[in-house]
Design a protein around this motif. Structure first.
Motif, PDB file in Angstrom:
ATOM      1  N   LEU A  50       3.531 -11.778 128.455  1.00 14.62           N
ATOM      2  CA  LEU A  50       3.685 -13.270 128.171  1.00 14.62           C
ATOM      3  C   LEU A  50       4.606 -13.349 127.044  1.00 14.62           C
ATOM      4  O   LEU A  50       4.751 -14.624 126.388  1.00 14.62           O
ATOM      5  CB  LEU A  50       2.325 -13.333 127.334  1.00 14.62           C
ATOM      6  N   ALA A  51       5.163 -12.509 126.264  1.00 16.35           N
ATOM      7  CA  ALA A  51       6.451 -12.654 125.477  1.00 16.35           C
ATOM      8  C   ALA A  51       7.734 -12.236 126.248  1.00 16.35           C
ATOM      9  O   ALA A  51       8.845 -12.282 125.396  1.00 16.35           O
ATOM     10  CB  ALA A  51       5.988 -11.407 124.345  1.00 16.35           C
ATOM     11  N   LEU A  52       7.679 -12.557 127.327  1.00 15.96           N
ATOM     12  CA  LEU A  52       8.798 -12.335 128.195  1.00 15.96           C
ATOM     13  C   LEU A  52      10.037 -13.220 127.599  1.00 15.96           C
ATOM     14  O   LEU A  52      11.314 -12.722 127.466  1.00 15.96           O
ATOM     15  CB  LEU A  52       8.460 -12.463 129.880  1.00 15.96           C
ATOM     16  N   THR A  53       9.969 -14.537 127.344  1.00 17.48           N
ATOM     17  CA  THR A  53      10.900 -15.430 126.674  1.00 17.48           C
ATOM     18  C   THR A  53      10.867 -15.705 125.425  1.00 17.48           C
ATOM     19  O   THR A  53      11.484 -16.389 124.982  1.00 17.48           O
ATOM     20  CB  THR A  53      10.805 -16.525 127.587  1.00 17.48           C
ATOM     21  N   PRO A  55      11.700 -14.958 121.592  1.00 19.62           N
ATOM     22  CA  PRO A  55      12.941 -14.276 120.810  1.00 19.62           C
ATOM     23  C   PRO A  55      12.533 -12.891 120.483  1.00 19.62           C
ATOM     24  O   PRO A  55      11.616 -12.625 120.205  1.00 19.62           O
ATOM     25  CB  PRO A  55      13.061 -15.121 119.407  1.00 19.62           C
ATOM     26  N   ARG A  56      13.901 -12.062 120.472  1.00 20.43           N
ATOM     27  CA  ARG A  56      13.610 -10.675 120.211  1.00 20.43           C
ATOM     28  C   ARG A  56      13.143 -10.747 118.624  1.00 20.43           C
ATOM     29  O   ARG A  56      12.396  -9.558 118.236  1.00 20.43           O
ATOM     30  CB  ARG A  56      15.185  -9.910 120.477  1.00 20.43           C
ATOM     31  N   SER A  57      13.572 -11.413 117.892  1.00 17.17           N
ATOM     32  CA  SER A  57      13.207 -11.557 116.454  1.00 17.17           C
ATOM     33  C   SER A  57      11.643 -11.381 116.133  1.00 17.17           C
ATOM     34  O   SER A  57      10.901 -11.164 115.505  1.00 17.17           O
ATOM     35  CB  SER A  57      13.977 -12.650 115.575  1.00 17.17           C
ATOM     36  N   SER A  58      10.912 -12.128 117.411  1.00 25.96           N
ATOM     37  CA  SER A  58       9.597 -12.011 117.375  1.00 25.96           C
ATOM     38  C   SER A  58       8.554 -11.244 118.310  1.00 25.96           C
ATOM     39  O   SER A  58       7.447 -11.261 118.398  1.00 25.96           O
ATOM     40  CB  SER A  58       9.259 -13.620 117.990  1.00 25.96           C
ATOM     41  N   GLY A  59       9.539 -10.145 118.742  1.00 28.94           N
ATOM     42  CA  GLY A  59       8.829  -9.154 119.704  1.00 28.94           C
ATOM     43  C   GLY A  59       9.031  -9.561 121.233  1.00 28.94           C
ATOM     44  O   GLY A  59       8.522  -8.887 122.133  1.00 28.94           O
ATOM     45  N   GLY A  60       9.822 -10.626 121.594  1.00 32.97           N
ATOM     46  CA  GLY A  60      10.057 -10.707 122.965  1.00 32.97           C
ATOM     47  C   GLY A  60      11.202 -10.430 123.305  1.00 32.97           C
ATOM     48  O   GLY A  60      11.913  -9.660 122.788  1.00 32.97           O
ATOM     49  N   LEU A  61      11.458 -10.718 124.765  1.00 30.62           N
ATOM     50  CA  LEU A  61      12.660 -10.198 125.386  1.00 30.62           C
ATOM     51  C   LEU A  61      13.984 -11.151 125.722  1.00 30.62           C
ATOM     52  O   LEU A  61      14.949 -10.814 126.182  1.00 30.62           O
ATOM     53  CB  LEU A  61      12.196  -9.581 126.800  1.00 30.62           C
ATOM     54  N   GLU A  62      13.495 -12.563 125.392  1.00 29.96           N
ATOM     55  CA  GLU A  62      14.567 -13.416 125.685  1.00 29.96           C
ATOM     56  C   GLU A  62      15.152 -13.527 127.204  1.00 29.96           C
ATOM     57  O   GLU A  62      16.192 -13.761 127.195  1.00 29.96           O
ATOM     58  CB  GLU A  62      15.801 -13.459 124.579  1.00 29.96           C
ATOM     59  N   ALA A  63      14.129 -13.187 128.019  1.00 32.56           N
ATOM     60  CA  ALA A  63      14.296 -12.996 129.396  1.00 32.56           C
ATOM     61  C   ALA A  63      15.140 -14.210 129.995  1.00 32.56           C
ATOM     62  O   ALA A  63      14.751 -15.479 129.794  1.00 32.56           O
ATOM     63  CB  ALA A  63      13.160 -12.579 130.009  1.00 32.56           C
ATOM     64  N   GLY A  64      16.161 -14.201 130.947  1.00 33.85           N
ATOM     65  CA  GLY A  64      16.735 -15.188 131.484  1.00 33.85           C
ATOM     66  C   GLY A  64      15.894 -15.260 132.824  1.00 33.85           C
ATOM     67  O   GLY A  64      14.818 -14.810 132.989  1.00 33.85           O
ATOM     68  N   LEU A  65      16.292 -16.256 133.729  1.00 26.40           N
ATOM     69  CA  LEU A  65      15.674 -16.832 135.061  1.00 26.40           C
ATOM     70  C   LEU A  65      15.196 -15.524 135.797  1.00 26.40           C
ATOM     71  O   LEU A  65      14.118 -15.559 136.589  1.00 26.40           O
ATOM     72  CB  LEU A  65      16.241 -17.974 135.359  1.00 26.40           C
ATOM     73  N   LEU A  67      15.091 -12.470 135.385  1.00 23.87           N
ATOM     74  CA  LEU A  67      14.031 -11.476 135.013  1.00 23.87           C
ATOM     75  C   LEU A  67      12.602 -12.303 135.144  1.00 23.87           C
ATOM     76  O   LEU A  67      11.565 -11.662 135.364  1.00 23.87           O
ATOM     77  CB  LEU A  67      14.218 -10.810 133.760  1.00 23.87           C
ATOM     78  N   GLN A  68      12.574 -13.449 134.706  1.00 25.57           N
ATOM     79  CA  GLN A  68      11.193 -14.180 134.666  1.00 25.57           C
ATOM     80  C   GLN A  68      10.954 -14.327 136.210  1.00 25.57           C
ATOM     81  O   GLN A  68       9.616 -14.086 136.418  1.00 25.57           O
ATOM     82  CB  GLN A  68      11.607 -15.749 134.190  1.00 25.57           C
ATOM     83  N   PRO A 112       3.826 -13.813 119.910  1.00 25.75           N
ATOM     84  CA  PRO A 112       4.656 -14.152 121.165  1.00 25.75           C
ATOM     85  C   PRO A 112       3.816 -13.931 122.212  1.00 25.75           C
ATOM     86  O   PRO A 112       4.307 -14.244 123.192  1.00 25.75           O
ATOM     87  CB  PRO A 112       5.630 -12.750 120.955  1.00 25.75           C
ATOM     88  N   GLN A 113       2.594 -13.473 122.377  1.00 27.35           N
ATOM     89  CA  GLN A 113       1.676 -13.331 123.625  1.00 27.35           C
ATOM     90  C   GLN A 113       0.844 -14.788 123.831  1.00 27.35           C
ATOM     91  O   GLN A 113       0.153 -14.651 124.741  1.00 27.35           O
ATOM     92  CB  GLN A 113       0.712 -12.320 123.222  1.00 27.35           C
ATOM     93  N   ALA A 114       1.005 -15.546 122.853  1.00 27.61           N
ATOM     94  CA  ALA A 114       0.009 -16.744 123.095  1.00 27.61           C
ATOM     95  C   ALA A 114       0.610 -17.574 124.316  1.00 27.61           C
ATOM     96  O   ALA A 114       1.805 -17.623 124.412  1.00 27.61           O
ATOM     97  CB  ALA A 114       0.295 -17.772 121.954  1.00 27.61           C
TER      98      ALA A 114
END
Length: 385
Positions: A50-53, A55-65, A67-68, A112-114
């Motif tokens: 749920l944190a796929l997109t 920001p990395r600074s928040s523990g996410g991956l900033e995934a593009g389309l 990967l999504q 980031p999981q919200a």
């Protein structure tokens, strides 16, 4: 974990596959509840998907389309409704997050999981306070996942003192500050909880809104409009893929075509042909969906495809949706009437795919009308997408 190489991607998709198995186990409960089952939400949150997109600074991956879409495909194999909610949540964060100022971004990605839901379907109105804050009222329909969401992104029209719309845009607000109208019903995707959100004079801080003068927004960029289509379509392609793999087991077992002289289903050449047709259709849908997602990711900052290429990509996605529906019909023919047993996952997925592939951006006749207009330079598009 940045997705920098094939091993990282393979690890992430393996994780998504494990989550798909977990949400499959609660798929019937999800449909009965009309929202993702608690076990399904917990599995998603524990996986980090749920944190796929975020920001990395928040523990996410900033995934593009790309990967999504690949993750949504995997999740759709387990439960189309849960895959739909997760995919749209990640898409909402990816599209809305960068538009917001620092204050709203910090709040949105604090967890980031919200889950985030969104709706632009409704009658959302706002009036501006002297300090710039907005007071919103209205009813926004089809807010998929709102029952389990923390945040809602809503489209509003800002009215002047005479009630005339002078600005338009989005506001970000917490779902707990809104009411949920659970009147929504559907033959498919029942577990998405696509209910309506209702606000009555709710105050939204100016930092949580992005609005501009009416008529100056222009058409949405391709990555936004086509990205939204991909977010809705990918879980449906995954759902069809999952049923193709399930149907493969029919041929390795001792299933017998009813009232025939065959001893096993695999002995029937046309049964084998039906399966092969369904498999080819869904694999083609998968290739087209991922190809469009990857092509959008390859665009440079601010780069837009030509009108013809944009329309071609949309038609590729529309074709993928139709292929999934056709494939599901072949699979039901192989199962026969037994496929409609309430305990049979196939009938639930058939309904889910039938509904999900009719998302407004996948309207086949409007997309085809626009494509012909673009190809022949025969006038402006009729679709606002």
């Amino acid at each position: 974990m940045p997705i920098d190489d094939f091993n990282d991607l393979a690890d992430l998709l393996h994780k998504a596959g494990k989550v798909a198995a977990e949400i499959f186990a609660s798929a019937a409960e999800t449909e009965k509840l009309g929202r993702p089952a608690p076990a399904a939400v917990a599995a998603l949150q524990q996986s980090g998907l749920l944190a796929l997109t975020a920001p990395r600074s928040s523990g996410g991956l900033e995934a593009g389309l790309g990967l999504q879409a690949r993750v949504a495909l995997e999740l759709g194999k387990g439960c189309p409704s849960v895959g739909w909610v997760a995919s749209l949540s990640n898409a909402a964060k990816a599209m809305v997050g960068p538009m917001l100022g620092p204050t709203a971004q910090v709040a949105l990605f604090e967890d980031p999981q919200a889950i985030a839901c969104a709706s632009g379907v409704g009658t959302g109105k706002a009036v501006r306070e002297d300090n710039g804050d907005l007071r919103i009222s209205g009813r926004w329909r089809m807010a998929s996942g709102c029952d389990v969401a923390t945040w809602a992104s809503l489209v509003v029209s800002v009215l002047d003192e005479s009630g005339r719309p002078v600005e338009a845009g989005i506001v970000l607000t917490r779902v707990k500050d809104l009411e949920i109208d659970r009147s929504w019903r559907s033959a498919g995707l029942q577990g998405t909880g696509s209910y309506a959100l209702v606000a009555e004079d709710i105050l939204v801080h100016s930092a949580f809104s992005v609005v501009g003068p009416v008529g100056h927004q222009g058409p949405p960029p391709a990555v936004v409009s086509l990205g939204a289509i991909i977010a809705h379509l990918a879980p449906m392609v995954g759902a069809a893929l999952g049923q193709v793999e399930a149907a493969r087991n029919l041929f390795s077992g001792d299933r017998v075509p009813s009232r025939t002289t065959y001893a096993r289903l695999v002995e029937s050449p046309l049964a084998r042909d039906y399966f092969a047709r369904a498999e080819r259709m869904v694999r083609a849908a998968e290739r087209d969906t991922l190809a469009v997602a990857d092509a959008l990711d390859s665009l440079g900052p601010g780069q837009e495809p030509s009108a013809e290429l944009r329309s071609t990509w949309r038609m590729d996605l529309v074709s993928a949706a139709g292929s999934c529906r056709s494939a599901m019909e072949y699979l039901l023919d192989l199962h026969g009437a037994a496929g409609f047993d309430p305990q049979e996952p196939l009938q639930r997925v058939w309904r889910d795919v039938a509904v999900g592939t009719r998302y407004v951006g996948l309207n086949p006749y409007i997309a085809a009308e626009d494509h012909a207009r673009v190809l022949l330079n025969a006038g402006p598009a009729v679709s606002t997408l």
